[in-house]
Write a protein that holds these residues in place. Structure first.
Motif, PDB file in Angstrom:
ATOM      1  N   MET A   1      25.480  48.062  47.152  1.00  0.00           N
ATOM      2  CA  MET A   1      25.346  49.280  46.415  1.00  0.00           C
ATOM      3  C   MET A   1      26.659  49.647  45.714  1.00  0.00           C
ATOM      4  O   MET A   1      26.668  49.890  44.524  1.00  0.00           O
ATOM      5  N   ILE A   2      27.778  49.667  46.437  1.00  0.00           N
ATOM      6  CA  ILE A   2      29.048  50.055  45.827  1.00  0.00           C
ATOM      7  C   ILE A   2      29.437  49.054  44.742  1.00  0.00           C
ATOM      8  O   ILE A   2      29.892  49.437  43.669  1.00  0.00           O
ATOM      9  N   GLY A   3      29.219  47.782  45.012  1.00  0.00           N
ATOM     10  CA  GLY A   3      29.528  46.766  44.008  1.00  0.00           C
ATOM     11  C   GLY A   3      28.733  46.980  42.731  1.00  0.00           C
ATOM     12  O   GLY A   3      29.265  46.840  41.621  1.00  0.00           O
ATOM     13  N   ASP A   4      27.467  47.342  42.884  1.00  0.00           N
ATOM     14  CA  ASP A   4      26.623  47.613  41.714  1.00  0.00           C
ATOM     15  C   ASP A   4      27.146  48.822  40.940  1.00  0.00           C
ATOM     16  O   ASP A   4      27.161  48.819  39.706  1.00  0.00           O
ATOM     17  N   ASN A   5      27.591  49.849  41.668  1.00  0.00           N
ATOM     18  CA  ASN A   5      28.114  51.050  41.017  1.00  0.00           C
ATOM     19  C   ASN A   5      29.425  50.751  40.286  1.00  0.00           C
ATOM     20  O   ASN A   5      29.649  51.253  39.183  1.00  0.00           O
ATOM     21  N   ILE A   6      30.273  49.934  40.886  1.00  0.00           N
ATOM     22  CA  ILE A   6      31.529  49.548  40.229  1.00  0.00           C
ATOM     23  C   ILE A   6      31.214  48.751  38.963  1.00  0.00           C
ATOM     24  O   ILE A   6      31.792  48.997  37.904  1.00  0.00           O
ATOM     25  N   ARG A   7      30.280  47.832  39.079  1.00  0.00           N
ATOM     26  CA  ARG A   7      29.900  47.008  37.931  1.00  0.00           C
ATOM     27  C   ARG A   7      29.393  47.876  36.777  1.00  0.00           C
ATOM     28  O   ARG A   7      29.784  47.699  35.624  1.00  0.00           O
ATOM     29  N   LYS A  13      32.608  51.610  30.787  1.00  0.00           N
ATOM     30  CA  LYS A  13      33.954  51.837  30.259  1.00  0.00           C
ATOM     31  C   LYS A  13      34.444  50.687  29.387  1.00  0.00           C
ATOM     32  O   LYS A  13      35.488  50.781  28.755  1.00  0.00           O
ATOM     33  N   GLY A  14      33.708  49.563  29.399  1.00  0.00           N
ATOM     34  CA  GLY A  14      34.127  48.409  28.609  1.00  0.00           C
ATOM     35  C   GLY A  14      35.368  47.734  29.168  1.00  0.00           C
ATOM     36  O   GLY A  14      36.194  47.213  28.426  1.00  0.00           O
ATOM     37  N   ILE A  15      35.483  47.733  30.489  1.00  0.00           N
ATOM     38  CA  ILE A  15      36.646  47.152  31.169  1.00  0.00           C
ATOM     39  C   ILE A  15      36.195  45.918  31.944  1.00  0.00           C
ATOM     40  O   ILE A  15      35.139  45.927  32.577  1.00  0.00           O
ATOM     41  N   THR A  16      36.999  44.875  31.914  1.00  0.00           N
ATOM     42  CA  THR A  16      36.664  43.674  32.680  1.00  0.00           C
ATOM     43  C   THR A  16      37.137  43.818  34.122  1.00  0.00           C
ATOM     44  O   THR A  16      38.017  44.633  34.423  1.00  0.00           O
ATOM     45  N   SER A  17      36.582  43.009  34.981  1.00  0.00           N
ATOM     46  CA  SER A  17      36.993  43.029  36.386  1.00  0.00           C
ATOM     47  C   SER A  17      38.452  42.591  36.527  1.00  0.00           C
ATOM     48  O   SER A  17      39.164  43.077  37.402  1.00  0.00           O
ATOM     49  N   ASN A  18      38.904  41.701  35.654  1.00  0.00           N
ATOM     50  CA  ASN A  18      40.305  41.268  35.703  1.00  0.00           C
ATOM     51  C   ASN A  18      41.255  42.420  35.372  1.00  0.00           C
ATOM     52  O   ASN A  18      42.304  42.570  35.994  1.00  0.00           O
ATOM     53  N   VAL A  19      40.879  43.230  34.388  1.00  0.00           N
ATOM     54  CA  VAL A  19      41.698  44.389  34.025  1.00  0.00           C
ATOM     55  C   VAL A  19      41.716  45.385  35.180  1.00  0.00           C
ATOM     56  O   VAL A  19      42.767  45.928  35.524  1.00  0.00           O
ATOM     57  N   LEU A  20      40.560  45.621  35.793  1.00  0.00           N
ATOM     58  CA  LEU A  20      40.499  46.530  36.939  1.00  0.00           C
ATOM     59  C   LEU A  20      41.400  46.032  38.065  1.00  0.00           C
ATOM     60  O   LEU A  20      42.169  46.803  38.644  1.00  0.00           O
ATOM     61  N   ALA A  21      41.322  44.744  38.360  1.00  0.00           N
ATOM     62  CA  ALA A  21      42.158  44.164  39.420  1.00  0.00           C
ATOM     63  C   ALA A  21      43.633  44.408  39.127  1.00  0.00           C
ATOM     64  O   ALA A  21      44.394  44.806  40.022  1.00  0.00           O
ATOM     65  N   GLU A  22      44.015  44.190  37.899  1.00  0.00           N
ATOM     66  CA  GLU A  22      45.410  44.391  37.504  1.00  0.00           C
ATOM     67  C   GLU A  22      45.814  45.865  37.649  1.00  0.00           C
ATOM     68  O   GLU A  22      46.897  46.176  38.151  1.00  0.00           O
ATOM     69  N   ARG A  23      44.937  46.750  37.224  1.00  0.00           N
ATOM     70  CA  ARG A  23      45.239  48.189  37.281  1.00  0.00           C
ATOM     71  C   ARG A  23      45.452  48.698  38.707  1.00  0.00           C
ATOM     72  O   ARG A  23      46.251  49.600  38.920  1.00  0.00           O
ATOM     73  N   ILE A  31      38.066  41.700  43.599  1.00  0.00           N
ATOM     74  CA  ILE A  31      37.146  42.519  42.807  1.00  0.00           C
ATOM     75  C   ILE A  31      35.791  41.830  42.693  1.00  0.00           C
ATOM     76  O   ILE A  31      34.739  42.463  42.824  1.00  0.00           O
ATOM     77  N   SER A  32      35.811  40.525  42.517  1.00  0.00           N
ATOM     78  CA  SER A  32      34.562  39.773  42.448  1.00  0.00           C
ATOM     79  C   SER A  32      33.764  39.913  43.744  1.00  0.00           C
ATOM     80  O   SER A  32      32.545  40.106  43.713  1.00  0.00           O
ATOM     81  N   TYR A  33      34.457  39.822  44.875  1.00  0.00           N
ATOM     82  CA  TYR A  33      33.781  40.014  46.164  1.00  0.00           C
ATOM     83  C   TYR A  33      33.161  41.403  46.258  1.00  0.00           C
ATOM     84  O   TYR A  33      32.043  41.567  46.739  1.00  0.00           O
ATOM     85  N   LEU A  34      33.879  42.420  45.791  1.00  0.00           N
ATOM     86  CA  LEU A  34      33.342  43.786  45.824  1.00  0.00           C
ATOM     87  C   LEU A  34      32.117  43.908  44.929  1.00  0.00           C
ATOM     88  O   LEU A  34      31.099  44.491  45.323  1.00  0.00           O
ATOM     89  N   LEU A  35      32.219  43.356  43.719  1.00  0.00           N
ATOM     90  CA  LEU A  35      31.117  43.446  42.764  1.00  0.00           C
ATOM     91  C   LEU A  35      29.859  42.769  43.284  1.00  0.00           C
ATOM     92  O   LEU A  35      28.748  43.183  42.970  1.00  0.00           O
ATOM     93  N   ASN A  36      30.038  41.737  44.069  1.00  0.00           N
ATOM     94  CA  ASN A  36      28.905  40.997  44.623  1.00  0.00           C
ATOM     95  C   ASN A  36      28.532  41.456  46.031  1.00  0.00           C
ATOM     96  O   ASN A  36      27.756  40.792  46.726  1.00  0.00           O
ATOM     97  N   ASN A  37      29.108  42.582  46.442  1.00  0.00           N
ATOM     98  CA  ASN A  37      28.827  43.185  47.748  1.00  0.00           C
ATOM     99  C   ASN A  37      29.076  42.223  48.911  1.00  0.00           C
ATOM    100  O   ASN A  37      28.374  42.243  49.912  1.00  0.00           O
ATOM    101  N   LYS A  38      30.110  41.393  48.758  1.00  0.00           N
ATOM    102  CA  LYS A  38      30.465  40.443  49.818  1.00  0.00           C
ATOM    103  C   LYS A  38      31.622  40.951  50.662  1.00  0.00           C
ATOM    104  O   LYS A  38      31.926  40.382  51.699  1.00  0.00           O
ATOM    105  N   ARG A  39      32.270  41.988  50.204  1.00  0.00           N
ATOM    106  CA  ARG A  39      33.359  42.640  50.933  1.00  0.00           C
ATOM    107  C   ARG A  39      33.183  44.135  50.802  1.00  0.00           C
ATOM    108  O   ARG A  39      32.597  44.619  49.832  1.00  0.00           O
ATOM    109  N   THR A  40      33.743  44.859  51.754  1.00  0.00           N
ATOM    110  CA  THR A  40      33.763  46.313  51.643  1.00  0.00           C
ATOM    111  C   THR A  40      35.191  46.744  51.347  1.00  0.00           C
ATOM    112  O   THR A  40      36.140  46.113  51.804  1.00  0.00           O
ATOM    113  N   ALA A  41      35.307  47.795  50.593  1.00  0.00           N
ATOM    114  CA  ALA A  41      36.627  48.293  50.216  1.00  0.00           C
ATOM    115  C   ALA A  41      37.012  49.449  51.126  1.00  0.00           C
ATOM    116  O   ALA A  41      36.159  50.198  51.588  1.00  0.00           O
ATOM    117  N   SER A  42      38.307  49.580  51.348  1.00  0.00           N
ATOM    118  CA  SER A  42      38.802  50.735  52.094  1.00  0.00           C
ATOM    119  C   SER A  42      38.648  51.976  51.223  1.00  0.00           C
ATOM    120  O   SER A  42      38.483  51.886  49.994  1.00  0.00           O
TER     121      SER A  42
END
Length: 116
Positions: A1-7, A13-23, A31-42
């Motif tokens: 669910m959270i990964g879907d919301n981030i995606r 916003k027109g932002i890539t996952s690489n840009v988000l990771a850098e920011r 970030i890829s793990y989060l987007l695919n709901n394979k990890r949970t974020a703090s």
């Protein structure tokens, strides 16, 4: 669910996952793990993501389908989505809470999850 919301926020916003990771100072792989709901974020990471995407923490953590759930009857909600009147009251209260209060509630939920 959270990964879907981030995606969805990234796409909006027109932002890539690489840009988000850098920011936010994490790897693109994380970030890829989060987007695919394979990890949970703090909670801290979720707050950084929300700030980087200029969205609220609840935009990332609240079930997007809740608007659909509100249009169903109580019995349909309970049987289809597992949302009873108590859960609806909690969600309504969180809708109007400050980002700081929402973060505290999420932290409390994480503490309860850690106990199990």
């Amino acid at each position: 669910m959270i990964g879907d919301n981030i995606r969805k926020a990234l796409e909006k916003k027109g932002i890539t996952s690489n840009v988000l990771a850098e920011r936010i100072g994490v790897s693109a792989t994380y970030i890829s793990y989060l987007l695919n709901n394979k990890r949970t974020a703090s909670l801290e990471t979720l707050q950084k993501i929300a700030e980087a995407l200029n969205v609220s923490l609840s935009d990332l953590t609240v079930d997007i389908d809740f608007e659909i759930q509100q249009t169903t009857t109580v019995n349909e909600s309970e049987s289809t989505y597992g949302i009873d009147e108590d859960m609806k009251a909690i969600i309504e209260a969180l809708k109007n809470a400050s980002p700081n209060k929402k973060a505290k509630v999420l932290k409390m939920i994480e503490l309860f999850d850690d106990e199990n």
